[in-house]
Structures are given as C-alpha cells and as structure tokens.
Motif scaffolding. Structure first.
Motif, PDB file in Angstrom:
ATOM      1  N   GLU A  38       0.205   5.634  -7.988  1.00 40.39           N
ATOM      2  CA  GLU A  38      -1.224   5.936  -7.936  1.00 40.39           C
ATOM      3  C   GLU A  38      -1.494   7.138  -7.013  1.00 40.39           C
ATOM      4  O   GLU A  38      -2.263   8.039  -7.342  1.00 40.39           O
ATOM      5  CB  GLU A  38      -1.947   4.703  -7.394  1.00 40.39           C
ATOM      6  N   GLN A  39      -0.819   7.131  -5.870  1.00 42.11           N
ATOM      7  CA  GLN A  39      -1.047   8.225  -4.915  1.00 42.11           C
ATOM      8  C   GLN A  39      -0.567   9.553  -5.485  1.00 42.11           C
ATOM      9  O   GLN A  39      -1.217  10.586  -5.309  1.00 42.11           O
ATOM     10  CB  GLN A  39      -0.328   7.939  -3.594  1.00 42.11           C
ATOM     11  N   ARG A  40       0.542   9.503  -6.197  1.00 41.56           N
ATOM     12  CA  ARG A  40       1.065  10.746  -6.790  1.00 41.56           C
ATOM     13  C   ARG A  40       0.060  11.311  -7.796  1.00 41.56           C
ATOM     14  O   ARG A  40      -0.175  12.516  -7.871  1.00 41.56           O
ATOM     15  CB  ARG A  40       2.415  10.474  -7.448  1.00 41.56           C
ATOM     16  N   ALA A  41      -0.550  10.406  -8.561  1.00 40.80           N
ATOM     17  CA  ALA A  41      -1.517  10.851  -9.570  1.00 40.80           C
ATOM     18  C   ALA A  41      -2.787  11.394  -8.901  1.00 40.80           C
ATOM     19  O   ALA A  41      -3.371  12.379  -9.355  1.00 40.80           O
ATOM     20  CB  ALA A  41      -1.851   9.689 -10.497  1.00 40.80           C
ATOM     21  N   ARG A  42      -3.194  10.726  -7.833  1.00 38.67           N
ATOM     22  CA  ARG A  42      -4.427  11.087  -7.132  1.00 38.67           C
ATOM     23  C   ARG A  42      -4.280  12.373  -6.323  1.00 38.67           C
ATOM     24  O   ARG A  42      -5.195  13.148  -6.174  1.00 38.67           O
ATOM     25  CB  ARG A  42      -4.761   9.936  -6.173  1.00 38.67           C
ATOM     26  N   GLY A  43      -3.089  12.587  -5.789  1.00 39.17           N
ATOM     27  CA  GLY A  43      -2.859  13.741  -4.905  1.00 39.17           C
ATOM     28  C   GLY A  43      -2.926  13.322  -3.442  1.00 39.17           C
ATOM     29  O   GLY A  43      -3.619  12.359  -3.107  1.00 39.17           O
ATOM     30  N   ARG A  72       0.821  -1.218   0.000  1.00 37.76           N
ATOM     31  CA  ARG A  72       0.000   0.000   0.000  1.00 37.76           C
ATOM     32  C   ARG A  72       0.852   1.265   0.000  1.00 37.76           C
ATOM     33  O   ARG A  72       0.330   2.372   0.087  1.00 37.76           O
ATOM     34  CB  ARG A  72      -0.906   0.024   1.249  1.00 37.76           C
ATOM     35  N   THR A  78      -3.714  13.613   0.667  1.00 37.50           N
ATOM     36  CA  THR A  78      -4.777  14.157   1.529  1.00 37.50           C
ATOM     37  C   THR A  78      -4.240  14.514   2.923  1.00 37.50           C
ATOM     38  O   THR A  78      -4.947  15.091   3.737  1.00 37.50           O
ATOM     39  CB  THR A  78      -5.928  13.150   1.690  1.00 37.50           C
ATOM     40  N   GLU A 111       3.576  11.277   1.674  1.00 33.53           N
ATOM     41  CA  GLU A 111       2.902  12.022   2.746  1.00 33.53           C
ATOM     42  C   GLU A 111       3.912  12.503   3.788  1.00 33.53           C
ATOM     43  O   GLU A 111       3.749  13.562   4.390  1.00 33.53           O
ATOM     44  CB  GLU A 111       1.873  11.119   3.436  1.00 33.53           C
ATOM     45  N   GLN A 116      -7.180  18.029  -1.316  1.00 32.40           N
ATOM     46  CA  GLN A 116      -6.525  17.761  -2.602  1.00 32.40           C
ATOM     47  C   GLN A 116      -6.422  19.043  -3.408  1.00 32.40           C
ATOM     48  O   GLN A 116      -7.368  19.822  -3.488  1.00 32.40           O
ATOM     49  CB  GLN A 116      -7.293  16.696  -3.362  1.00 32.40           C
TER      50      GLN A 116
END
Ligand SMILES: Cc1cc2nc3c(=O)[nH]c(=O)nc-3n(C[C@H](O)[C@H](O)[C@H](O)COP(=O)(O)OP(=O)(O)OC[C@H]3O[C@@H](n4cnc5c(N)ncnc54)[C@H](O)[C@@H]3O)c2cc1C
Length: 813
Positions: A714-719, A528, A721, A692, A774
């Motif tokens: 994926e997290q980089r693309a999503r931004g 994850r 929180t 993060e 975001q």
C-alpha cells in the motif's frame, strides 16, 4: 459494608496515583467502558500527594518532550473541562548554566525543541535577572526560558482526572488492594482482592514503588527501586510572588518553585539514598520518611547562595518522601514481554506529574491499538533484562539515577554504579589490552582502547573527548588493515524444527528459504510495516536457523519470535546468547590473518559474502560468518563460550604481522555511520518502514505472505512522505550527536536520529528522516541542507546512498 466489585472488566488499573488515574481518564476518553481502578489505600496516598508540582516540557529526547508537552496542554484545560481546580499556573521556567558544557547542553536542547515548535528562548544573565528578580547570577553564564512551562497541584490534578474518568463511567475503588494477578501462563486474566476476583481483558500495573514486586510475582521484570527525595519549604521570603517562573539550577542540583505563598526548594543530589530495600511497610500511606538533613544540607547551602532572600526567610518544613527510580532513569511503559495484555506504567523517576498526561494518553492508545502510537522504545518495558530486577543491582544503580536527572547529559556518559554485571569471557584480556569499558544492558563492552596496561578513563565534554584520537586510530586500522571487536553481547537465538522455515518466513520481510550456509539480512515488521527488529538469519541446515540481533533488544526480539510461533507449529526457539561469544575480525587483511590460522579455504571463491560455515580455528570449531557492520571485508566468529579465550589468544598472537588492532564500540559506530548502516532503536524503529529507511532491497514482496507485506504494498502505491538520508557536515569541526534539526531551505524537515564523527569521510555524519513531498524524485537529496547545532546552522551534504563505498566493492572483495 463490603464494596461490591464488578465480576469482570475490560481493564483493571492497579494503583490510584496520578499515573493510574490518567490512564483511566484516557481509556474512557477513547470510549472504553468497564474500566475499573483499584487503589490499596486512598487516591494519591503513594508518592503523588507530595509531588512538588513542577510541570516542565523539555526532555532529553523528541518523543519524551512530546509527551510532556501534551501533559501541559491537558492540564491547562482540565479545570474548565472537569470543574475541579488543579492549581495549574503557566508561570514559565528558567534553567541556569554555570559551566560552558551545561550552556551547550541547554542550547542544543533549545535547537531540538524547534523540531516541534516548542518555544525555548536562550537568555543572558541580565535577562534572567529581569525574569527572576530574586536570583543571584554572579556565576551564571546564561540559560533558557520556556514561557509555556508551569506548575500544578498533584492532588488536585489527580482528582480532576479521576472526576473526568468517573464522568465517563470508570469505577474507582479505594482501600482495595490487589493481592494477586491472575493469568493462564500466556495472558493476564484478572486480579484477586480481599473482596473477590475481577476477570479482565487487560490489567495495568501503575503501582508506583510497589510495582517491581507485584510484577515479579508473575515473573514480569519491572526494575525500579525507591529512593529518598527531598525538598524544603521556606516561608516569609522577601520579594516572593506567584508569577515567578520555576527556576532550575542544574549545576547545583536544585530547583525553586512558588508554593502557596512559600518558596519550595527541591534537590537532585548526585548520590541518593535508597529507601524500602527490605520492603515497604504495609500501612504506608501519605507517608513521610525521616530522611537525613545533613544529606540535603550541601544543596541547601548552594540554594541560599543562588536565592539570597532565603537567608532572611524561615524553614517551614523539611520534607522527605519516597519515589521510584529506574536503572536508566527512563520510565517503564507498555505491554510486558512475559504476559500478554499485562501493561505497565511505573518508575516515573520524579517526573510523574509532568509525564502523567502523556503517559496516560499513549498507554491508553497502545492498549486500544495493540501497539505504541509513536516510537516509545526508550521507555518500553521490554527493553529490560530479567537480571535487572536483582535488588543488589537496583540498590546500587538508583543511587546514581536520581542525580542524573540534573547532571550534565554528556555525550557517551557511562554509568558508574552497578558495573561488571555481564562480562564476556575475554573481559580481563581486553582490560589488559587497554580497554575502556562502557556499560550496555548490563554488558561490559570495550568502547575504546588506551595504551596496553593502562586503565583509561573518560573525560567528558561536548567537544572532542579524550578518546577521540584513540578511536580514530582504531577506525583507520579497520579501514586499512584489520581490527578485532568483541561482540559477544549480540543476542543469539536458535529456531529449530520442521516448521522453522515456515514460521520465520512469515516473520521476516526477506526470504529465508535459502540454502544452508546462507546469511539473510532482514527486518521483522509489524502489521503497519514498521520495523520491529533488524537482524541476520543464518540457515544452519534444513530445519535450523541462527538469529542474531543487537544486545539491547534481546528480550524484545526473543519475545517477538516466540509469540509468533503459534501453538500448532513444530519448532522450538532457544536463547543461546550466553552459549556463544562473538569475535569480529574486520578489515581488508582479515582474510589473510584468519587464513593463517585455519586449514579451511577462506578465499572469495570458496567463501562468498553473506555465507557462513564451521571452520577450524585454534583447537576449536567455530562458525565463521562473512558479514559486516563496518563496511569492510570481514568475518564474525561465533565461538562456544569455553573456547573464546583460546581462539582469541591465537588470533592476537598471529595478528601483529597483519597490523591487527583492538577496536571498540565507538569505532564500530563511526565505521557503520559512514557506511550508513542503520541502527535499530535510532535510525529504524517501529514507526519507520523499510521503504522509508532505504532498506527495500531486503524486502521480498513476491515471496509467501509475511507480516507487514500489505502495508508495504500500500505504501509503495501511495508513495513515501519521508526518507532516510545520510548527512555529512561540510565543515570538519562541529560534532553531531542526535536530535539536531535538519533544515531544507527555510523549513525544518526532520532531525538527526544517530550521528558520529566519521574519520574516513572527515566530518560529522548523521542519519535522519527528512520529509519527502509525494512525487519528489531522488533529486530532492541534492537540495541545500543544513543541520542546526546549539543554535547555529551548518551546511551539510545529503545522500540517499552511503557516502563510503556506495557500490559495496570493499565488503565483497
Ligand atoms: C519529593 C518529591 C517531589 C516530586 N516533585 C515532582 C514534580 O515537581 N514534578 C513531577 O512531575 N513529579 C514530581 N515527583 C514525582 C511524582 O510525584 C511521581 O513520579 C508520581 O507521583 C508517581 O505517580 P504514580 O502514580 O506512578 O505512583 P503513586 O503516586 O505512588 O501511585 C501508586 C499507587 O499504587 C497503589 N498501590 C500499590 N500497590 C497496590 C496494590 N497491590 N493494589 C492497589 N493499589 C496499589 C499505591 O497505594 C499508590 O497510591 C516528586 C516526587 C517526590 C517524592
């Protein structure tokens, strides 16, 4: 007739106390079939049947409070769900303070509770009297009131959970002792009983007092030991009624609870008595132990002063029963390091009833997902060192553990029992230099130094403790001259073999395909993207690496490494922690000092930052690594254990000319916090990603595949929180510890993960994650932040970059 056991199961749970039954309940709630629970006698016959029934919610940390809070919510609805009475009553609870230190602890906890919306009211002595008419408040300063706390009947709760589990298909067998745990050397495969064997994908040990020995039979470390635990039931108490809240008088080690028309008074005395050190009798079930009334009497005398009506009442029952306690008063949860799919939930330290709901839920979710559902490191069974199942150690330590439940949780409090288990070879020299030792994972470590030749001791408070100035001097010496830290407790592993690079590059988020002599700072991630470990990896030669991590995670990290080597890989991991000591020489004059002792060239040109090599020092060859955890020019010296004393003596003899001081772990912590260096277990955990945490610089997404890479992409693309920020209080006065809520405007947006007074920056400094809508840019760090301490909000400056030496000029000088 012999019961017919299934030949296989998906999960076998060993032990039918409230914990085992709750796990069965929650596994079936997740939809698991083939869940089998085996109990050696009858359900609840171990410790559960005699629990006093308190169901409180406020613990010393955020995630433990979350677990306890879920338990209360579960119990509230359990009777309606299962049709089985539970005796649950939401009567509220009151905790008293009779000292300023205790009051501050309660107020700080009340602030912490705001992070997740648990209502905790700070109340005056007058308000306490209004809530609890029987209490004598003449010495009470104040307290807290938690309206949603309550009590329940432990046997009924267990039966209700069992009913719920059975209704969803779980099979429960009583009088069915597990006689052996089966495994293939790597993974658990089932259990053996007198009535046959069950093959299983998972086995969960919830065997209460019996768990240590059952686990040890397959080489698994679960350190716990039974102690006597007391209460008294008073009958005919004038004025008693069922709506009375639970009352806790921490400073006098007692609690009071309405119990079916009687008042139950229980004790958490400072020095407990161990029980069953030579083994637990085979026929022990629904057992009471004789106990010693004289041992309980001092608590009783104070209790009668606290609730004077007891003087007019009669003692109906004096009770003593065994409960298991652990060396750090935290329970043991999760998958064992030693055997895959062998889970543990044991060592409940007398809060098993109020923990059972949360424990059952998170263990079931852990089994389902293959990882903990939230950061549970503080109770993770992998934190334990193998030596901690030593019976002499356990018997000594748990006598202190029981009392710690009600003792004031002073910041920096040190254990007093079972000391001296693990010592650096320099221990006696550091003692002579004035070290005040703290204990960490068995290691004796110098936390601060008093005057040479003295034996300094802690004086605890929530304010500046007696070592504050001594540690400030050490801190300043490291910033201005040079300091010596003994960091021998570092965990150290070697990975060697032709496939070492391939294996490590799959585990590390940074690229370790570097030239021999380079040091790489890296994290190990889970799928994850959460951070499982934070360490340095030094390439020794083409096929060998030295891996260095914190003392606390020695077992966990070595286990992570070995589990990821794979059967076909040609490399071997060795734990070399005991083979080497570590002396860290840190500060702007560290180079001059060491250069005066070695013919090797330590200049910046010849010995750059993040490189490592063997140098001559004294009569030894030592590995010098130019790296730092304090934010200054410095060298970690990895020294074969038998050369430690000689090298230390040479450095100390030469050191005076350069202003060398001995520095302890408190200074190390204040130095690292103002440089915003993260600490695994606090600032970075398995639920925080490097992005993060602001550690993206140590991640190489473009190298070969590594564990966690896809999640980060994926997290980089999503931004993001949430983001880790460093926060410095504007006022130099208040002290931060951990868990303080962080406010942005009118909203709590996070809490402090770790903190310390930063002597160079001149204020309390902490690290914590704050919510980050975001698309919000870095400017969000410039908003107005406040940190709440014991009910008061203090303005703080936030920063995404370290407030001390943001350009790293000092470490590269
Ligand atoms: C006096 C006292 C007061 C307490 N008051 C409170 C309170 O107010 N609130 C609170 O939250 N907690 C309280 N507790 C603590 C609480 O009772 C325990 O933490 C809890 O019951 C532990 O549950 P468990 O399931 O881990 O252990 P247990 O209830 O001991 O269950 C373990 C079970 O495993 C079985 N077992 C062992 N070996 C095997 C084997 N080989 N095969 C099969 N089965 C096996 C045992 O027979 C036993 O039934 C109190 C404890 C005491 C002693």
């Amino acid at each position: 007739m012999a019961p017919s056991l299934p030949r296989r199961a998906r999960a076998v749970i060993v032990g039918g106390g409230v914990i085992g039954v709750s796990i069965a309940y929650h596994l079936t709630k997740l939809g698991w079939s083939e869940v089998v629970l085996l109990e050696r006698k009858q359900l609840t016959s171990g410790t559960t049947w005699h629990a006093a029934g308190l169901v409180g919610q406020l613990r010393q940390s955020i995630n433990m409070t979350r677990l306890a809070r879920y338990t209360s919510e579960l119990y509230r609805g359990l009777e309606a769900e299962t049709g089985q009475a539970t005796g649950y009553r939401q009567c509220g609870s009151i905790s008293l303070a009779t000292t300023p230190g205790r009051m501050e602890e309660l107020e700080r906890n009340a602030s912490m509770a705001k992070v997740f919306g648990l209502t905790v009211e700070v109340v005056s002595p007058k308000e306490i009297r209004e809530l609890y008419s029987l209490v004598n408040v003449e010495d009470v300063i104040g307290g807290i009131h938690i309206p949603s706390d309550g009590y329940a009947n432990a046997v009924d709760i267990t039966n209700a959970l069992a009913k719920g589990a059975r209704s969803r298909g779980a099979q429960i067998f009583q009088d069915m002792k597990v006689t052996a745990i089966l495994n293939d050397g790597r993974r658990v495969t089932g259990v053996e009983t007198a009535h046959g064997r069950i093959e299983a994908d998972y086995v969960v040990l919830c065997a209460g007092l019996w768990t240590r020995d059952l686990a040890a039979s397959v080489g698994v470390t679960v350190p716990l030991q039974a102690c006597e635990h007391y209460y008294v039931l008073f009958q005919n108490v004038p004025g008693l009624h069922p709506e009375l809240p639970v009352l806790r008088d921490y400073d006098h080690c007692s609690y009071f609870k309405y119990d079916a028309g009687k008042l139950l008074v229980g004790a958490f005395e400072p020095h407990a008595r161990t029980w069953g050190t030579d083994g637990i009798p085979e026929d022990f079930a629904f057992g009471e132990i004789a106990g010693d009334f004289a041992h309980f009497e001092p608590v009783l005398i104070d209790a009668m002063r606290r609730v004077p009506a007891l003087g007019e009442a009669g003692i109906q029952k004096f009770f003593c029963g065994p409960e298991s306690f652990t060396p750090d008063v935290r329970y043991h949860l999760g998958e064992s390091a030693e055997l895959e799919r062998l889970f543990v939930a044991a060592g409940l330290n007398s809060i098993g009833l109020q923990s059972a709901g949360g424990v059952g839920k998170v263990v079931a979710e852990w089994m389902q997902a293959g990882h903990p559902p939230l950061d549970l490191w503080e109770v993770d069974v992998r934190r334990n060192m193998p030596f901690q199942r030593n019976r002499k150690y356990l018997a000594a330590r748990v006598q202190e553990s029981l009392g710690l439940l009600y003792a004031t949780h002073w910041p920096y409090r040190q254990y007093e029992t079972a000391r001296g288990a693990r010592k650096s070879t320099l221990h006696d020299r550091l003692a002579a230099a004035g070290a005040c030792f703290g204990e960490a994972f068995g290691w004796e470590r110098a936390n601060w130094y008093g005057a040479p030749g003295t034996s300094p001791r802690y004086e605890y408070s929530y304010g500046r403790q007696n070592w504050f100035e001594a540690s400030a001097r050490e801190h300043r010496a490291v910033r201005e001259a040079v300091g010596l830290f003994d960091q021998s407790s570092f965990a150290k592993f070697r990975l060697e073999g032709i496939d070492a690079l391939r294996v490590l590059n799959r585990i590390c988020a940074n690229d370790v395909d570097v030239a021999p002599g380079r040091i790489v700072y890296t994290q190990w991630l889970n799928e994850r993207g959460g951070i499982e470990a934070d360490l340095t990896v030094t390439r020794l030669d083409e096929t060998a690496y030295l891996i260095v991590s914190g003392a606390e995670t020695e077992s966990k990290d070595f286990n992570w490494l070995t589990r990821h080597i794979g059967p076909a890989a040609r490399c071997v991991a060795t734990n070399v922690t005991s083979a080497m000591g570590v002396l860290s020489i840190m500060g702007p004059r560290s180079r001059e000092l060491l250069q005066s002792l070695t013919p090797d060239d330590l200049s910046n040109a010849a010995f750059a930052f993040a490189t490592s090599r063997s140098i001559e020092l004294g009569y030894a060859l030592v590995r010098a690594s130019r790296i730092t955890y304090v934010g200054e020019l410095g060298f970690e010296l990895y020294i074969p254990t038998e050369f430690m004393q000689g090298v230390y003596d040479e450095i100390v003899a030469a050191g005076a000319r350069f202003g060398l001081v001995h520095a302890g772990y408190h200074a190390l912590n204040s130095l690292r916090i103002e440089k915003a260096y993260r600490h695994w277990g606090h600032d970075i955990t398995d639920e925080d990603t490097p992005l993060e945490a602001g550690l993206g610089f140590a991640v190489k997404l473009d190298k070969a595949a590594f564990i966690g890479r896809e999640a980060l992409i994926e997290q980089r693309a999503r931004g993001l929180t949430k983001r880790l920020v460093q926060l410095k209080l504007e006022s130099p006065e208040p002290l931060l510890y951990h868990n303080e809520p962080i406010w942005r405007g009118k909203e709590i947006v996070g809490f402090i993960r770790s903190a310390m007074y930063a002597h160079t920056l001149g204020a309390g400094v902490g690290l914590g994650y704050v919510s980050w809508p975001q698309g919000a840019g870095d400017a969000l760090a410039d908003e107005r932040y406040e940190i709440e301490i014991a009910g008061v909000r203090y303005p703080a400056r936030a920063s995404l970059k370290p407030l001390y030496d943001p350009k790293n000029l000092r470490i590269k000088s």
